[in-house]
Design an enzyme around this catalytic site. Structure first.
Site, PDB file in Angstrom:
ATOM      1  N   HIS A  29       0.728   6.210  -2.245  1.00  0.00           N
ATOM      2  CA  HIS A  29      -0.200   5.082  -2.370  1.00  0.00           C
ATOM      3  C   HIS A  29      -0.595   4.997  -3.833  1.00  0.00           C
ATOM      4  CE1 HIS A  29      -1.204   4.016   1.750  1.00  0.00           C
ATOM      5  NE2 HIS A  29      -2.289   3.378   1.370  1.00  0.00           N
ATOM      6  N   GLU A  78      -2.407   9.007  -0.812  1.00  0.00           N
ATOM      7  CA  GLU A  78      -3.453   8.102  -0.337  1.00  0.00           C
ATOM      8  C   GLU A  78      -4.805   8.801  -0.313  1.00  0.00           C
ATOM      9  OE1 GLU A  78      -2.906   6.776   3.695  1.00  0.00           O
ATOM     10  OE2 GLU A  78      -4.181   5.020   3.340  1.00  0.00           O
ATOM     11  N   TRP A  86     -11.486  -6.129  -2.013  1.00  0.00           N
ATOM     12  CA  TRP A  86     -10.168  -6.543  -1.499  1.00  0.00           C
ATOM     13  C   TRP A  86      -9.976  -8.037  -1.820  1.00  0.00           C
ATOM     14  CZ3 TRP A  86     -11.821  -1.894  -0.615  1.00  0.00           C
ATOM     15  CH2 TRP A  86     -10.919  -0.903  -0.261  1.00  0.00           C
ATOM     16  N   ASP A 120       0.825  -1.210   0.000  1.00  0.00           N
ATOM     17  CA  ASP A 120       0.000   0.000   0.000  1.00  0.00           C
ATOM     18  C   ASP A 120       0.852   1.249   0.000  1.00  0.00           C
ATOM     19  OD1 ASP A 120       0.913  -0.685   2.564  1.00  0.00           O
ATOM     20  OD2 ASP A 120      -0.753   0.291   3.573  1.00  0.00           O
ATOM     21  N   ASP A 156      -5.832  -2.691  -2.965  1.00  0.00           N
ATOM     22  CA  ASP A 156      -5.015  -1.701  -3.659  1.00  0.00           C
ATOM     23  C   ASP A 156      -4.497  -2.270  -4.979  1.00  0.00           C
ATOM     24  OD1 ASP A 156      -5.239  -1.227  -0.845  1.00  0.00           O
ATOM     25  OD2 ASP A 156      -3.712   0.318  -0.983  1.00  0.00           O
ATOM     26  N   ARG A 188       5.061   4.299   6.216  1.00  0.00           N
ATOM     27  CA  ARG A 188       4.613   4.197   7.603  1.00  0.00           C
ATOM     28  C   ARG A 188       4.686   2.736   8.100  1.00  0.00           C
ATOM     29  NH1 ARG A 188      -1.250   5.708   5.699  1.00  0.00           N
ATOM     30  NH2 ARG A 188      -2.102   3.657   5.256  1.00  0.00           N
ATOM     31  N   ASP A 189       4.199   2.508   9.294  1.00  0.00           N
ATOM     32  CA  ASP A 189       4.296   1.156   9.860  1.00  0.00           C
ATOM     33  C   ASP A 189       3.189   0.281   9.280  1.00  0.00           C
ATOM     34  OD1 ASP A 189       2.179   2.433  11.011  1.00  0.00           O
ATOM     35  OD2 ASP A 189       2.642   1.889  13.069  1.00  0.00           O
ATOM     36  N   GLU A 190       3.272   0.072   7.987  1.00  0.00           N
ATOM     37  CA  GLU A 190       2.253  -0.724   7.323  1.00  0.00           C
ATOM     38  C   GLU A 190       2.953  -1.491   6.204  1.00  0.00           C
ATOM     39  OE1 GLU A 190      -1.383   1.305   7.480  1.00  0.00           O
ATOM     40  OE2 GLU A 190      -2.449  -0.119   6.226  1.00  0.00           O
TER      41      GLU A 190
HETATM   42  C1  BGC Z   1      -4.153   0.914   3.655  1.00  0.00           C
HETATM   43  C2  BGC Z   1      -4.968   0.882   2.404  1.00  0.00           C
HETATM   44  C3  BGC Z   1      -5.893  -0.284   2.541  1.00  0.00           C
HETATM   45  C4  BGC Z   1      -6.851   0.119   3.640  1.00  0.00           C
HETATM   46  C5  BGC Z   1      -8.005  -0.805   3.846  1.00  0.00           C
HETATM   47  C6  BGC Z   1      -5.079   1.245   4.762  1.00  0.00           C
HETATM   48  O1  BGC Z   1      -4.462   1.376   5.991  1.00  0.00           O
HETATM   49  O2  BGC Z   1      -3.050   1.752   3.576  1.00  0.00           O
HETATM   50  O3  BGC Z   1      -4.390   1.188   1.262  1.00  0.00           O
HETATM   51  O4  BGC Z   1      -6.445  -0.797   1.403  1.00  0.00           O
HETATM   52  O5  BGC Z   1      -6.162   0.376   4.823  1.00  0.00           O
HETATM   53  O6  BGC Z   1      -8.491  -0.779   5.120  1.00  0.00           O
END
Ligand code: BGC
Length: 874
Positions: free
Chosen positions: A749, A728, A515, A448, A461, A452-454
């Site tokens: 994003h 994003e 998703w 995504d 996406d 960040r912490d992801e």
């Molecule tokens: C992500 C997104 C993702 C979404 C769905 C976000 O935190 O960065 O791109 O699809 O959450 O909940």
């Protein structure tokens, strides 16, 4: 005379085709002229040569016997009748499953609160151990964690963060390195750096999780040499370990390197390793993962950027702006006293004169380097990665000189395949931002965001972005591997989780439309892109399982109207703190996607010869479309929610019963879009298809209005704010320069950049009309005040291109049709299909654009009155 300019094997160029996983790799090549047929010659390492005739220029199935593990040889191609062969390309299969070694580990338990360092591993191959007459030497290796290899003091390979991130409980990829040139007479030394990475590090959000795959970090390395007689010798290695100068490191956190702890020459012969300890052995068979060859090129350094501005801050820090938001790290060159520490801070944006680090959440993204004090020192962090455009150097010793700091761009090595250009600088910048967001987010898997912490593989996406991804770069290898993980996670979770690999960090773990639909749509888009059925065959069970699951969730009614949904995520009317609160009905989105994916599975079943399945999925799709119509459509073509997204979904997914409804819905869509002042009012689901929906509604003109709007929210608003990547949120940065208060605000994003595909297909007018670009539709749609647009796509059948230019009412169009394709041209304002064959073509025509018409509300430009036809809510 026809010459072969370039050859690829599974999208890999020469030099990167050692250790490939496919026993029958597809060959692609480019010739400088058309030829009726070509010959491929393969000279195997055993000296045998075979020549096979191949007809198409591109994407040729492997014409020779499948490659056995470790088997290799040289491939050349020439046109029939030509004397001139291409340069030979070395090809070599991977190891298969002939592993003879176990993991070796410097650390089998990580302290929860202790720093996470990196380790060194070292193995000595004593003089006299290696046989005489070595022609090839290979190291097949992987790790629990992330690693880098050295042989005799030099780095091996250019992989970064190898072996990348897969669903490690199921799959662990290995790399094969050619180390022949690194070997020397006498003692040889193999070394490795090893750190936590994704395997044992910190991943996920809301606090994240640690150590999810195991408590160990470990290396698996098999060293083999082949002698002139063709025999392969396995060279056993004994490993010792020591701490490294990387005293602490995390993918999110950054790296701390103390150069005073560097052990000079540690991976070379003659080094005194008496203080090193034996590494623990962990039995390979005690771990569940299949050890697999990679399906794509590794993550690599792909570009180096110099700062575009350098300013000294009042705090004493030196701020660098690289002019581009990237994923990567800094490379620094400095001279400092021993013990002098420089701290490197990273951020995507500046807010109130400071680095805007709030959006990074727990990904602190700070590297520190402590100098050894022995002259010029160069440092590039190894086991971390950041998303940034700006950096600040804290405690830099003295002046900063030209070239002292560079930004190293890091992502998966991918062949660029798609280009777009126009007379509108805003659109060109938008397109460039999409390209960069894709680069920055294809760091081994489609993520995504990179900062960040992801940084996880959100399914929604890539579901919406896949057509664009596949247009811009040869992303097949990355997506093939990721889809394998998706199928494994799907089997584990009982449904397709919202991101893959799945990490249990508190996010709702429920089947979610748009998703989970990635399981069906991503392989389908890949098939449409290259015409290769293999991905459908590989993913077929996963595709079916998803549609079956949703069918069950609807109680076999086709109406998906319960449970967790993300809906039209990030609809700009949703409040910043509640991005799922779209004004489009979530279950409308869910049911529409159910129709779409059931139809795709029915089509895939037909292609795979599964006729019984085709009938079954067709009937699931029909049930779902009827349910959609009963629940969400009025007879006259109104759609529940009455939003651009709900109308776009119904139009593009073809959910209406008759053309009159389509006409009414199209008109309504135009009304809403116009009444909204041509601002974006769609989220993740609507945005990628809104322009196509407007074309379906008969108005490319309205699509141009939307595309060229630069007030908030719009695609060009971020461009007007200086964005270099796709944000994003439409307003990740607010007009006053402050960062959106939502805690989920990234400046990188790709999802909302899915419109790039429309720029290629509709603005330039270059679209596939059959899977694998066997037939091409050239349909330029001038408008929006553009005087020219062009697109090129290096398809599996060769290069396809279009370029159009307007001068008053005269319009010229140039086309290029690949040798192995046919095509047709549809001129603006006409429906006639003019056939075009392989080669170059030019046309001139006259065309009067609607935007030249003073009666039309456009470039000039007059905002349409916000009058809504009020027919009552549907
Ligand atoms: C992500 C997104 C993702 C979404 C769905 C976000 O935190 O960065 O791109 O699809 O959450 O909940």
């Amino acid at each position: 005379m026809t010459n072969i300019i370039e050859i690829w094997l599974e999208n890999r160029r020469d030099g990167t085709t050692i250790g490939i996983g496919e026993a029958e790799p597809r060959i692609s090549f480019v010739a400088d002229a058309v030829a009726s047929a070509f010959e491929a010659e393969f000279t195997a390492d055993d000296g045998t040569t075979r020549i096979e005739r191949i007809v198409t220029t591109q994407h040729v199935p492997w014409p020779f016997a499948p490659l056995a593990p470790r088997a290799g040889g040289e491939l050349r191609i020439r046109a029939v009748g030509s004397e001139i062969w291409s340069e030979p390309m070395r090809i070599e299969a991977g190891l298969g499953d002939d592993w003879r070694v176990d993991f070796v580990s410097p650390s089998v338990a990580a302290g929860r609160d202790a720093p996470r360092p990196a380790y060194l591993l070292r193995a000595v191959v004593d003089e006299g151990t290696l046989p005489e007459g070595i022609v090839r030497a290979r190291i097949h290796s992987t790790a629990h964690g992330v690693y880098e290899l050295e042989v005799n003091g030099g780095r091996i390979g250019d992989d970064v963060l190898a072996p990348g991130w897969t669903s490690y409980t199921h799959r662990l990829r290995y790399q094969t390195h050619d180390v022949t040139a690194a070997l020397r007479k006498g003692e040889n030394v193999i070394g490795a750096w090893l750190a936590d990475g994704w395997y044992r590090g910190h991943i996920g959000f809301d606090g994240g999780v640690w150590d999810i795959y195991g408590a160990d970090v470990a290396l698996l390395a098999q060293f083999e040499v082949t002698t002139a007689d063709g025999a392969t010798h396995h060279v056993p290695l004994e490993w010792t370990t020591a701490p490294s100068p990387i005293t602490e490191v995390g993918l999110y956190e950054g790296e701390t390197f103390d150069a005073r702890l560097a052990q000079i020459g540690w991976s070379a012969a003659g080094f005194d390793a008496s203080g090193w300890s034996p590494a623990a052995t962990l039995r390979r068979t005690d771990f569940p993962a299949e050890i697999e060859p990679p399906t794509a090129l590794p993550v690599q350094e792909t570009q180096v950027l110099r700062p575009v501005s350098i300013t000294r801050q009042q705090s004493g820090r030196i701020r660098l702006d690289f002019g581009q938001n990237i994923s990567g790290v800094l490379r620094i060159r400095l001279r400092a006293d021993a013990g002098h520490t420089v701290t490197l801070h990273h951020a995507e944006v500046i807010e109130n004169g400071e680095l805007g680090i709030r959006p990074l959440r727990a990904a602190t993204s700070v590297d520190t380097y402590t100098a050894a004090g022995n002259g010029e020192e160069i440092y590039t962090p190894r086991f971390t990665i950041h998303g940034f455009q700006y950096a600040e150097l804290e405690n830099w010793p003295g002046e900063l000189h030209e070239g002292d700091v560079e930004a190293v761009v890091i992502h998966t090595g991918m062949r660029r395949t798609g280009w777009f250009e126009s007379s509108n600088d805003g659109l060109d910048r938008l397109h460039s931002n999409v390209v960069w967001s894709m680069r920055d987010n294809f760091v081994d898997l489609p993520t995504d965001c990179p900062q960040r912490d992801e940084r996880v593989g959100w399914t929604g996406d890539i579901q919406v972005f896949a057509p664009t991804a596949l247009r811009l770069f040869a992303a097949h290898g990355t997506l093939t591997g990721w889809l394998r993980d998706l199928a494994f996670e799907q089997a584990d979770q009982g449904h397709v989780p919202n991101f893959v690999p799945w990490v249990e960090c508190g996010f709702p773990n429920f089947p979610t439309a748009a998703w989970g639909d990635a399981a069906v749509i991503v392989p389908w888009e890949m098939y449409r892109n290259d015409g290769d059925l293999r991905i459908l065959a590989d993913q077929y069970a996963s595709m079916r399982a998803w549609v079956d699951l949703v069918d069950g969730l609807t109680g076999h009614t086709g109406l998906w109207n319960s449970g967790f949904q993300l809906g039209d995520w990030l609809d700009p009317t949703a409040p910043p703190e509640d991005p799922g609160k779209s004004h489009t009905d979530k279950y409308l989105v869910a049911t529409a996607y159910h129709v779409r994916t059931a139809r795709i599975v029915a089509d895939a079943a037909m292609l795979l010869g599964q006729e019984g399945d085709a009938v079954r999925y067709r009937s699931i799709a029909e049930r779902a479309v009827r349910a959609f119509q009963d629940e969400f459509l009025s007879d006259s073509g109104r759609v529940v929610s009455d939003t651009p997204t709900s109308l776009a979904v119904a139009l593009v997914f073809e959910l209406f019963e008759n053309e009159e409804q389509v006409r009414r819905a199209g008109a309504r869509l135009q009304e809403l879009v116009g009444a909204g002042g041509f601002h974006i009012s769609t989220g993740f689901v609507g945005t990628p298809i809104i322009c196509d929906a407007l074309v379906r509604a008969g108005s490319m003109d309205y699509a141009y209005h939307l595309l060229l709007q630069d007030e908030l929210p719009s695609w060009l608003y971020p461009v007007s704010m200086g964005a270099t990547t796709i944000w994003e949120r439409w307003d990740s940065m607010l007009p006053d320069g402050s960062i959106n208060p939502g805690d989920m605000t990234s400046f990188n994003h790709y999802a909302l950049g899915a419109v790039a595909d429309f720029l290629h297909r509709a603005v330039a007018g270059l679209a596939a009309d059959a899977p694998g670009w066997e037939r091409i539709r050239f349909e330029p749609r001038p408008g929006g005040g553009l005087t020219r647009a062009s697109a090129r796509y290096d398809s599996v059948r060769g290069s396809a291109a279009i370029s159009w230019e307007r001068d008053g009412e005269s319009m010229s169009i140039s086309l290029e049709v690949p040798a192995a394709s046919t095509g047709f041209l549809v001129l603006p304002g006409s429906t006639e299909q003019i056939p075009v064959g392989p080669g170059l073509h030019s046309f001139t025509t006259t065309f009067r654009s609607v935007d030249d018409d003073p009666e039309r509300p456009f470039f000039g430009w007059r905002r349409p009155e916000p009058v809504l036809e009020n027919e009552g809510a549907a």
